[in-house]
Design an enzyme around this catalytic site. Structure first.
Site, PDB file in Angstrom:
ATOM      1  CG  ASP A   1      -1.733   1.214   1.402  1.00 50.57           C
ATOM      2  OD1 ASP A   1      -1.487   2.204   0.680  1.00 50.57           O
ATOM      3  OD2 ASP A   1      -2.632   1.210   2.258  1.00 50.57           O
TER       4      ASP A   1
ATOM      5  CD  GLN B   1      -0.453   8.763   3.762  1.00 53.36           C
ATOM      6  OE1 GLN B   1       0.222   9.772   3.557  1.00 53.36           O
ATOM      7  NE2 GLN B   1      -1.768   8.818   3.880  1.00 53.36           N
TER       8      GLN B   1
ATOM      9  CB  CYS C   1      -8.982   5.012   7.876  1.00 50.23           C
ATOM     10  SG  CYS C   1     -10.250   6.071   7.225  1.00 50.23           S
TER      11      CYS C   1
HETATM   12  N1  PLP Z   1      -3.855   3.409   2.588  1.00 54.54           N
HETATM   13  C1  PLP Z   1      -3.263   4.386   3.278  1.00 54.54           C
HETATM   14  C2  PLP Z   1      -1.968   4.120   3.975  1.00 54.54           C
HETATM   15  C3  PLP Z   1      -3.851   5.653   3.324  1.00 54.54           C
HETATM   16  O1  PLP Z   1      -3.269   6.616   4.015  1.00 54.54           O
HETATM   17  C4  PLP Z   1      -5.068   5.868   2.634  1.00 54.54           C
HETATM   18  C5  PLP Z   1      -5.747   7.171   2.700  1.00 54.54           C
HETATM   19  O2  PLP Z   1      -5.668   7.896   3.653  1.00 54.54           O
HETATM   20  C6  PLP Z   1      -5.625   4.813   1.915  1.00 54.54           C
HETATM   21  C7  PLP Z   1      -4.995   3.596   1.920  1.00 54.54           C
HETATM   22  C8  PLP Z   1      -6.902   4.976   1.158  1.00 54.54           C
HETATM   23  O3  PLP Z   1      -6.744   5.852   0.091  1.00 54.54           O
HETATM   24  P1  PLP Z   1      -7.994   6.288  -0.789  1.00 54.54           P
HETATM   25  O4  PLP Z   1      -9.034   6.785   0.170  1.00 54.54           O
HETATM   26  O5  PLP Z   1      -7.452   7.355  -1.675  1.00 54.54           O
HETATM   27  O6  PLP Z   1      -8.458   5.089  -1.535  1.00 54.54           O
END
Ligand code: PLP
Length: 412
Positions: free
Chosen positions: A206, A209, A370
Protein backbone atom coordinates in the site's frame (compact mmCIF):
# COMPACT_ATOMS: atom_id res chain seq x y z
CA UNK A 1 18.71 7.11 2.14
CA UNK A 2 21.51 9.53 1.26
CA UNK A 3 21.34 13.14 2.23
CA UNK A 4 20.35 15.05 -0.87
CA UNK A 5 21.55 18.48 -1.92
CA UNK A 6 18.58 20.71 -1.11
CA UNK A 7 19.94 24.01 -2.34
CA UNK A 8 18.73 23.74 -5.90
CA UNK A 9 15.04 23.55 -4.95
CA UNK A 10 13.40 26.90 -4.30
CA UNK A 11 10.67 25.63 -1.98
CA UNK A 12 9.04 29.00 -1.43
CA UNK A 13 8.73 29.52 -5.19
CA UNK A 14 7.00 26.14 -5.47
CA UNK A 15 4.39 27.33 -3.01
CA UNK A 16 3.28 29.89 -5.57
CA UNK A 17 2.26 27.01 -7.84
CA UNK A 18 -0.61 26.14 -5.46
CA UNK A 19 -3.39 28.73 -5.70
CA UNK A 20 -5.28 27.30 -2.72
CA UNK A 21 -2.38 28.03 -0.37
CA UNK A 22 -3.29 31.73 -0.70
CA UNK A 23 -6.66 31.06 0.97
CA UNK A 24 -7.47 32.61 4.32
CA UNK A 25 -9.42 30.54 6.84
CA UNK A 26 -11.26 32.21 9.71
CA UNK A 27 -9.29 35.38 9.06
CA UNK A 28 -5.88 33.65 9.14
CA UNK A 29 -3.57 32.44 6.38
CA UNK A 30 -4.25 28.76 5.75
CA UNK A 31 -1.77 26.29 7.23
CA UNK A 32 -2.51 23.05 5.42
CA UNK A 33 -1.18 20.15 7.48
CA UNK A 34 -3.66 17.51 6.28
CA UNK A 35 -1.60 16.24 3.37
CA UNK A 36 -1.81 12.58 4.37
CA UNK A 37 -5.57 12.82 3.77
CA UNK A 38 -5.20 14.65 0.44
CA UNK A 39 -2.59 16.92 -1.08
CA UNK A 40 -3.22 20.24 -2.80
CA UNK A 41 -2.96 20.61 -6.60
CA UNK A 42 -0.54 22.84 -8.51
CA UNK A 43 -1.66 25.03 -11.41
CA UNK A 44 0.24 22.74 -13.78
CA UNK A 45 -2.20 19.93 -12.98
CA UNK A 46 -5.29 22.17 -12.89
CA UNK A 47 -4.36 23.61 -16.30
CA UNK A 48 -3.85 20.22 -17.92
CA UNK A 49 -7.24 19.00 -16.71
CA UNK A 50 -8.92 22.19 -17.91
CA UNK A 51 -7.17 21.97 -21.28
CA UNK A 52 -8.28 18.36 -21.66
CA UNK A 53 -11.93 19.36 -21.22
CA UNK A 54 -11.51 22.37 -23.52
CA UNK A 55 -9.70 20.62 -26.37
CA UNK A 56 -9.89 16.83 -26.15
CA UNK A 57 -12.91 15.72 -24.18
CA UNK A 58 -14.56 12.57 -25.58
CA UNK A 59 -14.89 8.96 -24.53
CA UNK A 60 -11.82 6.75 -25.00
CA UNK A 61 -11.29 3.57 -26.99
CA UNK A 62 -14.72 3.74 -28.67
CA UNK A 63 -14.94 6.62 -31.10
CA UNK A 64 -13.56 6.90 -34.58
CA UNK A 65 -13.59 10.68 -34.49
CA UNK A 66 -10.73 13.06 -33.83
CA UNK A 67 -11.56 14.03 -30.27
CA UNK A 68 -11.93 10.42 -29.19
CA UNK A 69 -8.56 9.65 -30.75
CA UNK A 70 -6.98 12.57 -28.89
CA UNK A 71 -8.54 11.55 -25.58
CA UNK A 72 -7.51 7.90 -26.07
CA UNK A 73 -3.96 8.84 -26.98
CA UNK A 74 -3.60 11.14 -23.96
CA UNK A 75 -5.17 8.57 -21.62
CA UNK A 76 -2.87 5.77 -22.80
CA UNK A 77 0.15 8.08 -22.76
CA UNK A 78 -0.65 8.73 -19.11
CA UNK A 79 -0.55 5.00 -18.45
CA UNK A 80 2.98 4.88 -19.91
CA UNK A 81 3.95 7.86 -17.76
CA UNK A 82 2.79 6.04 -14.62
CA UNK A 83 4.65 2.86 -15.64
CA UNK A 84 7.82 4.84 -16.13
CA UNK A 85 7.34 6.67 -12.80
CA UNK A 86 7.17 3.48 -10.75
CA UNK A 87 9.59 1.40 -12.80
CA UNK A 88 7.04 -1.09 -14.18
CA UNK A 89 8.32 -3.14 -17.10
CA UNK A 90 5.32 -2.24 -19.26
CA UNK A 91 2.29 0.05 -19.33
CA UNK A 92 0.20 -3.14 -19.45
CA UNK A 93 1.02 -3.59 -15.77
CA UNK A 94 -0.85 -0.39 -14.87
CA UNK A 95 -4.58 -0.54 -14.11
CA UNK A 96 -6.32 2.77 -13.54
CA UNK A 97 -8.69 2.65 -10.57
CA UNK A 98 -10.47 5.17 -8.36
CA UNK A 99 -7.68 4.99 -5.79
CA UNK A 100 -5.84 2.83 -3.30
CA UNK A 101 -9.06 1.48 -1.81
CA UNK A 102 -10.42 0.30 -5.12
CA UNK A 103 -7.05 -1.16 -6.13
CA UNK A 104 -6.86 -3.27 -2.98
CA UNK A 105 -10.49 -4.40 -3.33
CA UNK A 106 -9.71 -5.49 -6.88
CA UNK A 107 -6.84 -7.64 -5.68
CA UNK A 108 -8.78 -9.08 -2.73
CA UNK A 109 -11.87 -9.92 -4.74
CA UNK A 110 -10.53 -10.84 -8.18
CA UNK A 111 -7.10 -12.29 -7.35
CA UNK A 112 -8.01 -13.51 -3.85
CA UNK A 113 -11.36 -14.87 -5.02
CA UNK A 114 -9.59 -17.02 -7.62
CA UNK A 115 -6.37 -18.05 -5.88
CA UNK A 116 -7.06 -18.12 -2.13
CA UNK A 117 -8.88 -20.96 -0.41
CA UNK A 118 -10.17 -22.01 2.99
CA UNK A 119 -7.28 -22.37 5.43
CA UNK A 120 -4.94 -20.05 3.53
CA UNK A 121 -3.47 -17.22 5.57
CA UNK A 122 -3.43 -13.54 4.67
CA UNK A 123 -0.74 -11.70 6.62
CA UNK A 124 -1.31 -8.01 7.36
CA UNK A 125 0.09 -5.65 9.98
CA UNK A 126 -1.48 -3.93 12.95
CA UNK A 127 -0.81 -0.54 11.35
CA UNK A 128 -2.90 -1.04 8.19
CA UNK A 129 -5.34 1.60 7.00
CA UNK A 130 -8.89 0.19 6.93
CA UNK A 131 -8.49 0.08 3.13
CA UNK A 132 -5.91 -2.66 3.51
CA UNK A 133 -7.81 -4.49 6.20
CA UNK A 134 -11.55 -4.53 5.48
CA UNK A 135 -11.24 -5.94 1.91
CA UNK A 136 -9.26 -8.88 3.35
CA UNK A 137 -11.81 -9.37 6.14
CA UNK A 138 -14.59 -9.52 3.54
CA UNK A 139 -12.64 -12.02 1.47
CA UNK A 140 -11.67 -14.23 4.39
CA UNK A 141 -15.28 -14.35 5.63
CA UNK A 142 -16.36 -15.42 2.16
CA UNK A 143 -13.79 -18.15 1.55
CA UNK A 144 -12.74 -19.20 5.04
CA UNK A 145 -9.19 -17.84 4.90
CA UNK A 146 -7.46 -16.66 8.08
CA UNK A 147 -5.99 -13.26 8.91
CA UNK A 148 -2.74 -12.83 10.79
CA UNK A 149 -1.09 -9.61 11.90
CA UNK A 150 2.44 -8.40 12.44
CA UNK A 151 2.29 -6.46 15.75
CA UNK A 152 3.56 -2.93 16.19
CA UNK A 153 6.13 -1.94 18.84
CA UNK A 154 5.65 1.06 21.12
CA UNK A 155 8.00 3.07 18.93
CA UNK A 156 5.72 2.54 15.93
CA UNK A 157 7.91 0.02 14.11
CA UNK A 158 6.81 -3.45 13.06
CA UNK A 159 7.75 -6.36 15.33
CA UNK A 160 9.99 -7.88 12.68
CA UNK A 161 11.48 -10.37 15.14
CA UNK A 162 8.07 -12.10 15.06
CA UNK A 163 8.07 -12.41 11.27
CA UNK A 164 9.63 -15.84 11.09
CA UNK A 165 6.78 -17.33 13.17
CA UNK A 166 4.09 -15.40 11.26
CA UNK A 167 5.34 -15.69 7.69
CA UNK A 168 4.87 -19.42 7.31
CA UNK A 169 4.18 -21.40 4.11
CA UNK A 170 0.39 -21.13 4.75
CA UNK A 171 0.67 -17.39 4.05
CA UNK A 172 -0.43 -16.79 0.48
CA UNK A 173 -0.64 -13.01 0.61
CA UNK A 174 1.38 -10.51 2.65
CA UNK A 175 -0.17 -7.05 2.29
CA UNK A 176 1.33 -4.10 4.15
CA UNK A 177 1.71 -0.38 4.05
CA UNK A 178 4.91 1.29 2.89
CA UNK A 179 4.44 4.30 5.20
CA UNK A 180 2.02 4.42 8.13
CA UNK A 181 -0.62 7.10 7.65
CA UNK A 182 -0.84 7.65 11.42
CA UNK A 183 2.69 7.14 12.71
CA UNK A 184 4.80 8.07 9.70
CA UNK A 185 6.85 4.87 10.12
CA UNK A 186 8.56 3.74 6.91
CA UNK A 187 8.50 -0.05 6.65
CA UNK A 188 11.42 -2.04 5.17
CA UNK A 189 9.57 -3.04 2.00
CA UNK A 190 12.48 -4.67 0.16
CA UNK A 191 13.20 -6.95 3.10
CA UNK A 192 9.52 -7.79 3.68
CA UNK A 193 8.96 -8.66 0.00
CA UNK A 194 12.07 -10.80 -0.06
CA UNK A 195 11.00 -12.72 3.05
CA UNK A 196 7.49 -13.21 1.63
CA UNK A 197 8.95 -14.57 -1.61
CA UNK A 198 10.95 -17.01 0.48
CA UNK A 199 7.73 -18.73 1.59
CA UNK A 200 6.00 -18.35 -1.77
CA UNK A 201 3.64 -15.56 -0.64
CA UNK A 202 2.45 -12.85 -3.01
CA UNK A 203 3.00 -9.27 -1.78
CA UNK A 204 0.88 -6.15 -1.98
CA UNK A 205 2.36 -2.80 -0.99
CA UNK A 206 0.00 0.00 0.00
CA UNK A 207 1.95 2.98 -1.33
CA UNK A 208 -0.73 5.60 -0.61
CA UNK A 209 1.58 7.54 1.73
CA UNK A 210 4.87 6.95 -0.05
CA UNK A 211 4.20 7.39 -3.75
CA UNK A 212 4.38 11.19 -3.82
CA UNK A 213 7.00 11.48 -1.12
CA UNK A 214 10.01 9.37 -2.02
CA UNK A 215 11.74 7.55 -4.88
CA UNK A 216 9.87 4.32 -5.53
CA UNK A 217 10.57 1.57 -8.05
CA UNK A 218 8.46 -1.59 -8.04
CA UNK A 219 11.27 -3.73 -9.37
CA UNK A 220 13.65 -2.58 -6.67
CA UNK A 221 10.97 -3.13 -4.03
CA UNK A 222 10.32 -6.60 -5.42
CA UNK A 223 6.55 -6.46 -4.82
CA UNK A 224 3.85 -8.25 -6.83
CA UNK A 225 1.12 -5.63 -6.36
CA UNK A 226 1.33 -1.94 -5.50
CA UNK A 227 -1.61 0.38 -4.90
CA UNK A 228 -1.80 4.15 -4.70
CA UNK A 229 -4.07 7.18 -5.08
CA UNK A 230 -3.45 10.22 -7.26
CA UNK A 231 -5.01 12.74 -4.89
CA UNK A 232 -2.27 12.34 -2.29
CA UNK A 233 0.41 13.26 -4.85
CA UNK A 234 -0.89 16.50 -6.43
CA UNK A 235 -3.29 14.78 -8.87
CA UNK A 236 -7.09 15.01 -8.91
CA UNK A 237 -9.35 12.87 -6.74
CA UNK A 238 -10.97 9.76 -8.19
CA UNK A 239 -7.90 8.39 -9.94
CA UNK A 240 -5.51 5.77 -8.65
CA UNK A 241 -3.42 2.87 -9.77
CA UNK A 242 -3.05 -0.81 -9.27
CA UNK A 243 0.33 -2.08 -10.44
CA UNK A 244 0.67 -5.84 -10.80
CA UNK A 245 3.47 -7.91 -12.26
CA UNK A 246 2.44 -8.86 -15.76
CA UNK A 247 2.24 -12.62 -15.25
CA UNK A 248 0.08 -12.19 -12.16
CA UNK A 249 -2.21 -9.66 -13.80
CA UNK A 250 -2.74 -11.95 -16.77
CA UNK A 251 -3.87 -14.73 -14.45
CA UNK A 252 -6.61 -12.69 -12.75
CA UNK A 253 -10.21 -13.08 -13.94
CA UNK A 254 -12.35 -10.02 -14.66
CA UNK A 255 -13.68 -8.10 -11.68
CA UNK A 256 -16.27 -5.52 -12.76
CA UNK A 257 -18.12 -6.35 -15.95
CA UNK A 258 -19.31 -3.84 -18.54
CA UNK A 259 -18.21 -1.84 -21.54
CA UNK A 260 -14.53 -1.39 -22.49
CA UNK A 261 -13.37 -4.68 -20.94
CA UNK A 262 -14.77 -7.18 -23.47
CA UNK A 263 -13.73 -8.48 -26.87
CA UNK A 264 -17.12 -9.98 -27.75
CA UNK A 265 -20.48 -10.40 -26.08
CA UNK A 266 -23.41 -12.66 -26.81
CA UNK A 267 -26.57 -12.79 -24.76
CA UNK A 268 -25.21 -15.76 -22.87
CA UNK A 269 -21.47 -15.20 -22.62
CA UNK A 270 -18.60 -12.77 -23.07
CA UNK A 271 -14.90 -12.90 -23.76
CA UNK A 272 -12.53 -10.40 -22.27
CA UNK A 273 -9.68 -8.13 -23.22
CA UNK A 274 -6.16 -8.63 -21.97
CA UNK A 275 -5.03 -6.62 -18.92
CA UNK A 276 -5.06 -3.81 -18.09
CA UNK A 277 -8.27 -3.09 -20.06
CA UNK A 278 -9.94 -6.21 -18.66
CA UNK A 279 -10.02 -4.40 -15.30
CA UNK A 280 -11.29 -1.04 -16.50
CA UNK A 281 -15.00 -1.64 -17.10
CA UNK A 282 -17.04 1.40 -18.08
CA UNK A 283 -15.91 4.93 -18.90
CA UNK A 284 -12.73 5.57 -16.94
CA UNK A 285 -11.66 8.77 -15.22
CA UNK A 286 -9.93 10.11 -18.33
CA UNK A 287 -9.27 13.61 -17.00
CA UNK A 288 -8.03 12.10 -13.76
CA UNK A 289 -5.49 9.87 -15.50
CA UNK A 290 -4.26 12.81 -17.57
CA UNK A 291 -4.06 14.92 -14.41
CA UNK A 292 -2.10 12.14 -12.71
CA UNK A 293 0.49 12.17 -15.49
CA UNK A 294 0.76 15.95 -15.12
CA UNK A 295 1.26 15.53 -11.37
CA UNK A 296 4.03 13.01 -12.05
CA UNK A 297 5.73 15.51 -14.37
CA UNK A 298 5.44 18.15 -11.68
CA UNK A 299 6.81 15.94 -8.89
CA UNK A 300 9.67 14.66 -11.00
CA UNK A 301 10.47 18.25 -11.91
CA UNK A 302 11.21 18.81 -8.22
CA UNK A 303 12.82 15.42 -7.59
CA UNK A 304 11.46 12.68 -5.35
CA UNK A 305 14.70 12.37 -3.40
CA UNK A 306 14.53 16.11 -2.69
CA UNK A 307 10.90 15.84 -1.58
CA UNK A 308 11.79 12.97 0.74
CA UNK A 309 14.66 14.92 2.29
CA UNK A 310 12.31 17.89 2.76
CA UNK A 311 9.81 15.60 4.55
CA UNK A 312 12.50 14.19 6.82
CA UNK A 313 14.01 17.58 7.70
CA UNK A 314 10.57 19.03 8.19
CA UNK A 315 9.39 16.25 10.51
CA UNK A 316 12.62 16.53 12.52
CA UNK A 317 12.08 20.25 13.00
CA UNK A 318 8.38 19.78 13.83
CA UNK A 319 9.16 17.07 16.41
CA UNK A 320 11.79 19.27 18.05
CA UNK A 321 9.40 22.19 18.33
CA UNK A 322 6.47 20.01 19.50
CA UNK A 323 8.59 18.82 22.42
CA UNK A 324 8.25 22.39 23.77
CA UNK A 325 4.47 22.10 24.19
CA UNK A 326 3.53 20.93 27.70
CA UNK A 327 1.45 17.73 27.85
CA UNK A 328 1.96 16.86 24.19
CA UNK A 329 2.85 13.25 23.41
CA UNK A 330 3.83 11.97 19.97
CA UNK A 331 2.82 8.44 18.97
CA UNK A 332 5.58 6.54 17.23
CA UNK A 333 9.21 7.49 17.37
CA UNK A 334 10.63 5.36 14.56
CA UNK A 335 13.98 6.44 13.16
CA UNK A 336 12.83 5.82 9.61
CA UNK A 337 9.88 8.13 9.23
CA UNK A 338 8.14 10.37 6.78
CA UNK A 339 6.29 13.65 7.20
CA UNK A 340 3.37 12.41 9.34
CA UNK A 341 3.11 13.11 13.08
CA UNK A 342 0.30 11.87 15.33
CA UNK A 343 0.03 13.35 18.78
CA UNK A 344 -2.27 13.62 21.76
CA UNK A 345 -2.43 16.46 24.28
CA UNK A 346 -3.40 16.31 27.94
CA UNK A 347 -5.19 19.60 27.41
CA UNK A 348 -7.87 18.47 24.97
CA UNK A 349 -9.50 15.65 23.05
CA UNK A 350 -8.14 15.41 19.46
CA UNK A 351 -11.51 16.52 18.00
CA UNK A 352 -11.67 19.59 20.25
CA UNK A 353 -8.05 20.43 19.53
CA UNK A 354 -8.54 20.11 15.78
CA UNK A 355 -11.64 22.33 15.89
CA UNK A 356 -9.71 24.86 17.99
CA UNK A 357 -6.82 24.82 15.49
CA UNK A 358 -9.21 25.48 12.61
CA UNK A 359 -10.18 28.79 14.21
CA UNK A 360 -6.60 29.89 13.50
CA UNK A 361 -6.57 28.57 9.94
CA UNK A 362 -4.63 25.44 10.88
CA UNK A 363 -5.89 22.30 9.10
CA UNK A 364 -4.99 19.27 11.24
CA UNK A 365 -6.83 15.98 11.27
CA UNK A 366 -8.42 14.65 14.44
CA UNK A 367 -9.73 11.11 14.88
CA UNK A 368 -8.75 7.53 14.19
CA UNK A 369 -7.40 8.18 10.66
CA UNK A 370 -8.99 4.92 9.41
CA UNK A 371 -6.62 3.11 11.79
CA UNK A 372 -8.95 1.99 14.57
CA UNK A 373 -7.00 -1.19 15.47
CA UNK A 374 -3.76 0.81 15.64
CA UNK A 375 -5.39 3.45 17.85
CA UNK A 376 -6.59 0.67 20.16
CA UNK A 377 -3.06 -0.75 20.19
CA UNK A 378 -1.82 2.61 21.52
CA UNK A 379 -4.68 2.88 24.02
CA UNK A 380 -6.29 5.95 22.44
CA UNK A 381 -9.51 6.50 20.50
CA UNK A 382 -7.83 8.95 18.20
CA UNK A 383 -5.04 11.48 17.76
CA UNK A 384 -4.42 14.83 16.17
CA UNK A 385 -2.33 14.43 13.05
CA UNK A 386 -0.10 16.92 11.28
CA UNK A 387 1.07 15.73 7.88
CA UNK A 388 3.38 17.69 5.63
CA UNK A 389 4.25 18.17 2.00
CA UNK A 390 6.98 20.03 0.20
CA UNK A 391 5.01 23.29 0.04
CA UNK A 392 4.84 23.62 3.82
CA UNK A 393 7.20 26.01 5.57
CA UNK A 394 9.00 26.10 8.89
CA UNK A 395 7.22 29.32 9.64
CA UNK A 396 3.96 27.34 9.47
CA UNK A 397 5.38 24.96 12.08
CA UNK A 398 6.28 27.89 14.30
CA UNK A 399 2.74 29.27 13.98
CA UNK A 400 1.37 25.80 14.74
CA UNK A 401 3.39 25.65 17.95
CA UNK A 402 1.94 29.03 18.98
CA UNK A 403 -1.59 27.71 18.32
CA UNK A 404 -0.92 24.54 20.33
CA UNK A 405 0.47 26.64 23.18
CA UNK A 406 -2.71 28.75 23.07
CA UNK A 407 -4.75 25.53 23.23
CA UNK A 408 -2.97 24.53 26.45
CA UNK A 409 -4.14 27.78 28.04
CA UNK A 410 -7.61 27.69 26.47
CA UNK A 411 -8.56 24.17 27.59
CA UNK A 412 -7.09 24.53 31.09
N1 PLP B 1 -3.86 3.41 2.59
C1 PLP B 1 -3.26 4.39 3.28
C2 PLP B 1 -1.97 4.12 3.97
C3 PLP B 1 -3.85 5.65 3.32
O1 PLP B 1 -3.27 6.62 4.02
C4 PLP B 1 -5.07 5.87 2.63
C5 PLP B 1 -5.75 7.17 2.70
O2 PLP B 1 -5.67 7.90 3.65
C6 PLP B 1 -5.63 4.81 1.92
C7 PLP B 1 -5.00 3.60 1.92
C8 PLP B 1 -6.90 4.98 1.16
O3 PLP B 1 -6.74 5.85 0.09
P1 PLP B 1 -7.99 6.29 -0.79
O4 PLP B 1 -9.03 6.78 0.17
O5 PLP B 1 -7.45 7.35 -1.68
O6 PLP B 1 -8.46 5.09 -1.53
Amino acid sequence: MHKVAMSRVDWSALREDFPILRERVNGHPLIYFDNAASSQKPSAVLNVVRSYYEHENANVHRGLHALSARATEHYEKSRHRVADFIGATSADEIVFTRGTTESINLVAQAWGGRFLHAGDVILLTEMEHHSNLVPWQLLSERIGAQLRFVPVHDDGTLALEKLSSLLTPEVKMFAFTHVSNSLGTINPVVDLCQKARGVGAVTLVDAAQSIGHMPLNVQELGCDFLAFSGHKMCAPTGIGVLYARSEILKSIPPWHGGGEMITSVTLEKSSFKQPPHRFEAGTPNIAGAIGLAAAIDYIEGIGRAQIFQHDVDFATYALKRMAEVPGLRVLGTAQERGGVISFVMDAAHPHDLTTFADRYGLALRGGHHCNQPLMRRFGVTGTSRASFYFYNTREEIDRTIDILQKAVGFFK
